[in-house]
Enzyme design. Sequence first.
Site, PDB file in Angstrom:
ATOM      1  N   ARG A 105       0.855  -1.193   0.000  1.00 31.72           N
ATOM      2  CA  ARG A 105       0.000   0.000   0.000  1.00 31.72           C
ATOM      3  C   ARG A 105       0.892   1.245   0.000  1.00 31.72           C
ATOM      4  O   ARG A 105       1.681   1.446   0.922  1.00 31.72           O
ATOM      5  CB  ARG A 105      -0.907   0.003   1.242  1.00 31.72           C
ATOM      6  CG  ARG A 105      -1.726   1.262   1.349  1.00 31.72           C
ATOM      7  CD  ARG A 105      -2.826   1.197   2.409  1.00 31.72           C
ATOM      8  NE  ARG A 105      -3.511   2.469   2.419  1.00 31.72           N
ATOM      9  CZ  ARG A 105      -3.426   3.377   3.404  1.00 31.72           C
ATOM     10  NH1 ARG A 105      -2.755   3.112   4.506  1.00 31.72           N
ATOM     11  NH2 ARG A 105      -4.045   4.532   3.292  1.00 31.72           N
ATOM     12  N   HIS A 112      -2.603  11.081   0.534  1.00 35.10           N
ATOM     13  CA  HIS A 112      -2.132  10.854   1.900  1.00 35.10           C
ATOM     14  C   HIS A 112      -1.456  12.152   2.355  1.00 35.10           C
ATOM     15  O   HIS A 112      -0.274  12.181   2.675  1.00 35.10           O
ATOM     16  CB  HIS A 112      -1.207   9.642   1.966  1.00 35.10           C
ATOM     17  CG  HIS A 112      -1.089   9.027   3.326  1.00 35.10           C
ATOM     18  ND1 HIS A 112      -1.277   7.676   3.565  1.00 35.10           N
ATOM     19  CD2 HIS A 112      -0.787   9.563   4.537  1.00 35.10           C
ATOM     20  CE1 HIS A 112      -1.089   7.412   4.861  1.00 35.10           C
ATOM     21  NE2 HIS A 112      -0.781   8.556   5.466  1.00 35.10           N
ATOM     22  N   GLU A 135      -7.740   8.645   5.632  1.00 31.39           N
ATOM     23  CA  GLU A 135      -8.119   9.202   6.927  1.00 31.39           C
ATOM     24  C   GLU A 135      -8.763  10.590   6.869  1.00 31.39           C
ATOM     25  O   GLU A 135      -8.164  11.596   7.267  1.00 31.39           O
ATOM     26  CB  GLU A 135      -6.904   9.210   7.857  1.00 31.39           C
ATOM     27  CG  GLU A 135      -6.311   7.825   8.054  1.00 31.39           C
ATOM     28  CD  GLU A 135      -5.270   7.757   9.163  1.00 31.39           C
ATOM     29  OE1 GLU A 135      -4.803   8.812   9.620  1.00 31.39           O
ATOM     30  OE2 GLU A 135      -4.946   6.639   9.600  1.00 31.39           O
ATOM     31  N   ASN A 151      -8.021   1.828   9.442  1.00 30.65           N
ATOM     32  CA  ASN A 151      -6.758   2.070  10.135  1.00 30.65           C
ATOM     33  C   ASN A 151      -7.056   2.116  11.622  1.00 30.65           C
ATOM     34  O   ASN A 151      -7.949   2.843  12.052  1.00 30.65           O
ATOM     35  CB  ASN A 151      -6.142   3.412   9.722  1.00 30.65           C
ATOM     36  CG  ASN A 151      -5.706   3.431   8.261  1.00 30.65           C
ATOM     37  OD1 ASN A 151      -5.788   2.416   7.578  1.00 30.65           O
ATOM     38  ND2 ASN A 151      -5.251   4.569   7.795  1.00 30.65           N
ATOM     39  N   TYR A 195      -5.176   2.072  15.649  1.00 33.34           N
ATOM     40  CA  TYR A 195      -3.972   2.078  16.478  1.00 33.34           C
ATOM     41  C   TYR A 195      -4.236   1.959  17.976  1.00 33.34           C
ATOM     42  O   TYR A 195      -3.487   1.300  18.686  1.00 33.34           O
ATOM     43  CB  TYR A 195      -3.171   3.371  16.244  1.00 33.34           C
ATOM     44  CG  TYR A 195      -2.526   3.397  14.886  1.00 33.34           C
ATOM     45  CD1 TYR A 195      -1.295   2.804  14.676  1.00 33.34           C
ATOM     46  CD2 TYR A 195      -3.181   3.977  13.798  1.00 33.34           C
ATOM     47  CE1 TYR A 195      -0.706   2.798  13.419  1.00 33.34           C
ATOM     48  CE2 TYR A 195      -2.597   3.976  12.535  1.00 33.34           C
ATOM     49  CZ  TYR A 195      -1.356   3.378  12.351  1.00 33.34           C
ATOM     50  OH  TYR A 195      -0.794   3.358  11.113  1.00 33.34           O
ATOM     51  N   GLU A 253      -4.073  -0.071   7.916  1.00 31.86           N
ATOM     52  CA  GLU A 253      -2.955   0.324   8.781  1.00 31.86           C
ATOM     53  C   GLU A 253      -3.183  -0.214  10.179  1.00 31.86           C
ATOM     54  O   GLU A 253      -4.277  -0.090  10.740  1.00 31.86           O
ATOM     55  CB  GLU A 253      -2.811   1.851   8.903  1.00 31.86           C
ATOM     56  CG  GLU A 253      -2.289   2.521   7.682  1.00 31.86           C
ATOM     57  CD  GLU A 253      -2.135   4.033   7.859  1.00 31.86           C
ATOM     58  OE1 GLU A 253      -1.949   4.505   9.007  1.00 31.86           O
ATOM     59  OE2 GLU A 253      -2.238   4.735   6.843  1.00 31.86           O
TER      60      GLU A 253
END
Length: 442
Positions: free
Chosen positions: A78, A122, A167, A292, A294, A352
């Site tokens: 990616r 991005h 995002e 994504n 985290y 991600e």
Amino acid sequence: MRLSRSDFPAGFQFGAATSAYQIEGTRFGGTGTSHWDTFSATPGNVLNGENGATACDHYHRWEQDLDLIRDAGFDAYRFSTSWARILPEGRGTPNAEGLDFYDRLVDGMLARGLKPFLTLYHWDLPSDLAMRGGWTNPDIAGWFTDYARVVMGRIGDRVATTATINEPWCVSWLSHFLGAHAPGLRDIRAAAHAMHHVLLAHGDTVAALRADGYRNLGLVTNFEYCGPMSDTPADHAAAAREDAIYNRWFVEGVSSGKYPEEALAGLRQWMPKGWEQEMGRVSQSIDWLGVNYYTRRLYADAPGALWPSTTGGPGPLPKTSMDWEIYPEGLEFILTRLATKQAPGLPIYITENGMSWRDELRGNRVEDPVRIDFMERHLDVVKRRIAAGDDIRGFFYWSLLDNYEWAFGYDRRFGLVYVDMDSLERHPKASYHALATALATR
Ligand code: FCB
């Protein structure tokens, strides 16, 4: 590593992720200026005033980097194209060197048996467009569609999937309300406009690319588990407001054409005129969603403070060097809610997931058992959700390389591969080797 390839369905894609500004080096190859160049040149925005001018010099070292991806046994890569590299003024004449670079890069992936997963944006918005208001200007929907068509005209015949935006929460809220990313605004009206325009740009681009005959079009959204700081109803409501802004606005806007009431309660008065009539453009159907994930954050009500009237922070769990709590249960919650409520049936890629650590190079080795454990625990969740019936098609570790971590400069190391920021030499970490072994085990 406890897991191996045979724990996942045939055809499940393992990959690594990067982005253009964070690794390429903007001073090479005729790239135009982006708002990250100027944001990082302004005192106080980025740790140590660092920028992406050289980054990991991937612009020249891309063959070595693709070899690293292939040698780990990954199926896919990616990457993102830089708008400012391809269209230095944001619009108009493309930079031939820029398009040639991505053309070589995509061919390089195919030559190594890697599926190209493209992200069109991005975060490196060309400065000329930033000066025209960037994401606060509704014209960005047209600018972005035109740029997307230039990119796809060159490499669209060879990519496996295409994501419009990476995002949208970061593009709009983090950058226009919290002021932490370029353009560094702290203005609720600018934020509300950007939150809508980013989805208009996404939707219009999906429609245009579909009309051009492209398939496998998606959006990459980031999720963070929003929990209450205490068990009071007020703290639960505070967490629900943040959840609506972070985890519901973008995906529900796209999947159902509706923004959540808990977020509109504070944002409605600041929205661009006529936004309600534009929700059809936002909710173009997509082929897949990128997730994504985290960490989590805990919220408390802040009575008397301006909307959204919350204070937030990490809880007591072990943390990465970003000070982010390690909380795989949050990924489980997010995936379950997507499959049952927000976007049932929509194919998902984990685009991600990863962690930064205070990695140290000793001799030629970097021992990072904490990262191996992190991957195992998050992959366990993915495995469980697949067993529960979710259509999850791949997992991309963030990131291949230690790189430019935005407002934290080069201080946060997320890579499977250690990068010596002076010599730019690459050294695969223990996590890279562990994953390679797991991927080779069938
Ligand atoms: C995500 C970004 C990525 C990287 C990771 C740590 O929000 O998409 O560029 O910064 O966080």
